[in-house]
Design a protein around this motif. Structure first.
Motif, PDB file in Angstrom:
ATOM      1  N   GLY A  54      -9.167  -1.246  11.148  1.00 25.01           N
ATOM      2  CA  GLY A  54      -8.626  -2.564   9.996  1.00 25.01           C
ATOM      3  C   GLY A  54      -9.015  -3.920  10.550  1.00 25.01           C
ATOM      4  O   GLY A  54      -8.390  -4.756   9.984  1.00 25.01           O
ATOM      5  N   PHE A 104       1.668   3.898   3.280  1.00 28.12           N
ATOM      6  CA  PHE A 104       0.785   2.847   2.991  1.00 28.12           C
ATOM      7  C   PHE A 104       0.538   2.142   4.406  1.00 28.12           C
ATOM      8  O   PHE A 104       1.786   1.553   4.793  1.00 28.12           O
ATOM      9  CB  PHE A 104       1.192   1.793   1.904  1.00 28.12           C
ATOM     10  CG  PHE A 104       0.265   0.501   2.037  1.00 28.12           C
ATOM     11  CD1 PHE A 104      -1.200   0.594   1.716  1.00 28.12           C
ATOM     12  CD2 PHE A 104       0.748  -0.744   2.017  1.00 28.12           C
ATOM     13  CE1 PHE A 104      -1.862  -0.630   1.928  1.00 28.12           C
ATOM     14  CE2 PHE A 104       0.236  -1.865   1.925  1.00 28.12           C
ATOM     15  CZ  PHE A 104      -1.405  -1.953   2.041  1.00 28.12           C
ATOM     16  N   PRO A 114      -1.256  -1.008   5.936  1.00 34.09           N
ATOM     17  CA  PRO A 114      -2.148  -2.263   5.760  1.00 34.09           C
ATOM     18  C   PRO A 114      -3.002  -2.538   7.028  1.00 34.09           C
ATOM     19  O   PRO A 114      -4.116  -3.087   6.154  1.00 34.09           O
ATOM     20  CB  PRO A 114      -1.270  -3.171   5.435  1.00 34.09           C
ATOM     21  CG  PRO A 114       0.012  -2.836   6.266  1.00 34.09           C
ATOM     22  CD  PRO A 114       0.056  -1.287   6.205  1.00 34.09           C
ATOM     23  N   MET A 148      -5.755  -0.022   6.065  1.00 35.51           N
ATOM     24  CA  MET A 148      -6.065  -0.043   4.574  1.00 35.51           C
ATOM     25  C   MET A 148      -6.227   1.421   4.076  1.00 35.51           C
ATOM     26  O   MET A 148      -7.069   1.606   3.382  1.00 35.51           O
ATOM     27  CB  MET A 148      -7.281  -0.622   4.315  1.00 35.51           C
ATOM     28  CG  MET A 148      -7.262  -2.197   4.845  1.00 35.51           C
ATOM     29  SD  MET A 148      -8.564  -3.314   4.447  1.00 35.51           S
ATOM     30  CE  MET A 148     -10.048  -2.553   4.994  1.00 35.51           C
ATOM     31  N   THR A 149      -5.090   2.258   4.407  1.00 34.27           N
ATOM     32  CA  THR A 149      -4.965   3.418   3.850  1.00 34.27           C
ATOM     33  C   THR A 149      -3.691   3.947   3.004  1.00 34.27           C
ATOM     34  O   THR A 149      -2.872   3.234   3.341  1.00 34.27           O
ATOM     35  CB  THR A 149      -4.947   4.809   4.872  1.00 34.27           C
ATOM     36  OG1 THR A 149      -3.980   4.246   5.835  1.00 34.27           O
ATOM     37  CG2 THR A 149      -6.422   4.647   5.791  1.00 34.27           C
ATOM     38  N   HIS A 164      -8.684   5.437   1.197  1.00 36.85           N
ATOM     39  CA  HIS A 164      -9.172   4.098   2.025  1.00 36.85           C
ATOM     40  C   HIS A 164      -9.176   3.264   0.938  1.00 36.85           C
ATOM     41  O   HIS A 164     -10.104   3.216  -0.215  1.00 36.85           O
ATOM     42  CB  HIS A 164     -10.356   4.383   2.660  1.00 36.85           C
ATOM     43  CG  HIS A 164     -10.139   5.343   4.000  1.00 36.85           C
ATOM     44  ND1 HIS A 164      -9.660   4.884   5.144  1.00 36.85           N
ATOM     45  CD2 HIS A 164     -10.528   6.581   3.946  1.00 36.85           C
ATOM     46  CE1 HIS A 164      -9.829   5.839   5.984  1.00 36.85           C
ATOM     47  NE2 HIS A 164     -10.149   6.838   5.456  1.00 36.85           N
ATOM     48  N   LEU A 165      -8.303   2.263   0.948  1.00 39.81           N
ATOM     49  CA  LEU A 165      -8.388   1.252  -0.045  1.00 39.81           C
ATOM     50  C   LEU A 165      -9.371   0.168   0.376  1.00 39.81           C
ATOM     51  O   LEU A 165      -9.847   0.073   1.546  1.00 39.81           O
ATOM     52  CB  LEU A 165      -7.012   0.498  -0.132  1.00 39.81           C
ATOM     53  CG  LEU A 165      -5.725   1.218  -0.067  1.00 39.81           C
ATOM     54  CD1 LEU A 165      -4.660   0.615  -0.010  1.00 39.81           C
ATOM     55  CD2 LEU A 165      -5.950   2.158  -1.434  1.00 39.81           C
ATOM     56  N   SER A 192      -5.913  -3.569  -0.649  1.00 38.07           N
ATOM     57  CA  SER A 192      -4.900  -3.454   0.590  1.00 38.07           C
ATOM     58  C   SER A 192      -4.077  -4.670   0.537  1.00 38.07           C
ATOM     59  O   SER A 192      -2.804  -4.741   0.560  1.00 38.07           O
ATOM     60  CB  SER A 192      -5.486  -3.061   1.795  1.00 38.07           C
ATOM     61  OG  SER A 192      -4.774  -2.855   2.922  1.00 38.07           O
ATOM     62  N   GLU A 193      -4.567  -5.787   0.387  1.00 42.22           N
ATOM     63  CA  GLU A 193      -3.792  -6.966   0.304  1.00 42.22           C
ATOM     64  C   GLU A 193      -3.051  -6.931  -0.817  1.00 42.22           C
ATOM     65  O   GLU A 193      -2.023  -7.529  -0.800  1.00 42.22           O
ATOM     66  CB  GLU A 193      -5.097  -8.215   0.353  1.00 42.22           C
ATOM     67  CG  GLU A 193      -5.814  -8.312   1.596  1.00 42.22           C
ATOM     68  CD  GLU A 193      -6.747  -9.460   1.565  1.00 42.22           C
ATOM     69  OE1 GLU A 193      -6.390 -10.601   2.427  1.00 42.22           O
ATOM     70  OE2 GLU A 193      -7.704  -9.374   0.835  1.00 42.22           O
ATOM     71  N   HIS A 222      -0.150  -5.014  -0.201  1.00 42.74           N
ATOM     72  CA  HIS A 222       0.825  -5.299   0.813  1.00 42.74           C
ATOM     73  C   HIS A 222       1.711  -6.408   0.348  1.00 42.74           C
ATOM     74  O   HIS A 222       2.831  -6.642   0.454  1.00 42.74           O
ATOM     75  CB  HIS A 222      -0.013  -6.028   1.914  1.00 42.74           C
ATOM     76  CG  HIS A 222       0.491  -6.083   3.065  1.00 42.74           C
ATOM     77  ND1 HIS A 222       0.195  -6.843   4.374  1.00 42.74           N
ATOM     78  CD2 HIS A 222       1.705  -5.633   3.619  1.00 42.74           C
ATOM     79  CE1 HIS A 222       1.197  -6.726   5.474  1.00 42.74           C
ATOM     80  NE2 HIS A 222       2.024  -6.066   4.810  1.00 42.74           N
TER      81      HIS A 222
END
Length: 229
Positions: free
Chosen positions: A76, A141, A143, A146-147, A156-157, A162-163, A166
């Motif tokens: 990440g 999740f 962050p 990013m999964t 996988h995001l 991911s942001e 989050h």
């Protein structure tokens, strides 16, 4: 004495690469240089940077392919793309692949340094610290990686997905204003960025639909709320 920020620079233009490397070292960064994505992959087997700055158009392995490889490996590490390409689809693709920022050539060194430091403030301890994972219904999740995992499957995001997730999960059950999300992730609350946010919310709803207890509600004219029944 503070530890130096470890930065991997991936750039095939040797003159530019040397200038950027020497300037960053003069600012106190620890810089390792790779001239294409394949070389960068080899570097990462031996050395873990805090941040990566990579060109897109390179021989052997381009920047997009390199970042795809990076994200599939579960790393990440924050990524800033450098590119003379300014087409909107290139910028969007970069963010979809997991880039955290995008800087167009030509750029000033002062701007690059500001972007690097700002990104690291948003993602402190990316390499050395154990990231906090969140339980969202049946989902887990992460962050940092990013999964989004559930029922034995891991998705996988993209970086922006991911942001956004989050931002919402940190205030689970509470309304997060659209303006706060935009300023936190994009840095401004323009109409264009608001439309982009809506696209990523739609993508996240699709990913989370496997658990009917999880929902992202649109609070009209205010923002969004992530809930778990």
């Amino acid at each position: 004495m503070e530890d130096k920020i470890k930065l991997l620079l991936v750039e095939d233009e040797t003159t530019l690469a040397g200038i950027v490397r020497d300037t960053l070292r003069g600012e106190g960064f620890e810089v390792t240089l790779a001239y294409h994505g394949r070389q960068a992959v080899d570097v990462l087997r031996q050395w873990r940077p805090d941040i990566i700055v990579t060109d897109i158009m390179m021989p052997v392995m381009d920047g997009f392919t390199f970042v795809e490889h990076l994200r599939r490996s579960g790393a990440g590490i924050p990524v800033i793309f450098l590119s003379a390409r300014s087409a909107a689809e290139d910028v969007v693709r970069g963010f979809e692949l997991g880039a955290r920022d995008y800087l167009r050539k030509p750029f000033s060194m002062s701007e690059l340094i500001i972007r690097v430091r700002a990104l690291l403030e948003r993602y402190p301890g990316t390499v050395s610290d154990t990231p906090h994972a969140y339980e969202i219904g049946r989902f887990t999740f992460d962050p940092h990686k990013m999964t989004l995992a559930a029922d034995g499957r891991t998705d996988h995001l993209s970086g922006k997905e991911s942001e956004v997730l989050h931002c919402l999960v940190r205030d689970l059950g509470k309304t997060v204003t659209t303006r706060d999300i935009l300023l936190d992730i994009w840095g401004d609350d323009s109409y264009f960025n608001s439309r982009s946010l809506h696209v990523f919310i739609t993508k996240l709803r699709k990913r989370l639909s496997a658990d009917p207890a999880v929902a992202i509600a649109n609070i009209r004219s205010v923002g969004y709320r992530l809930t778990v029944k």
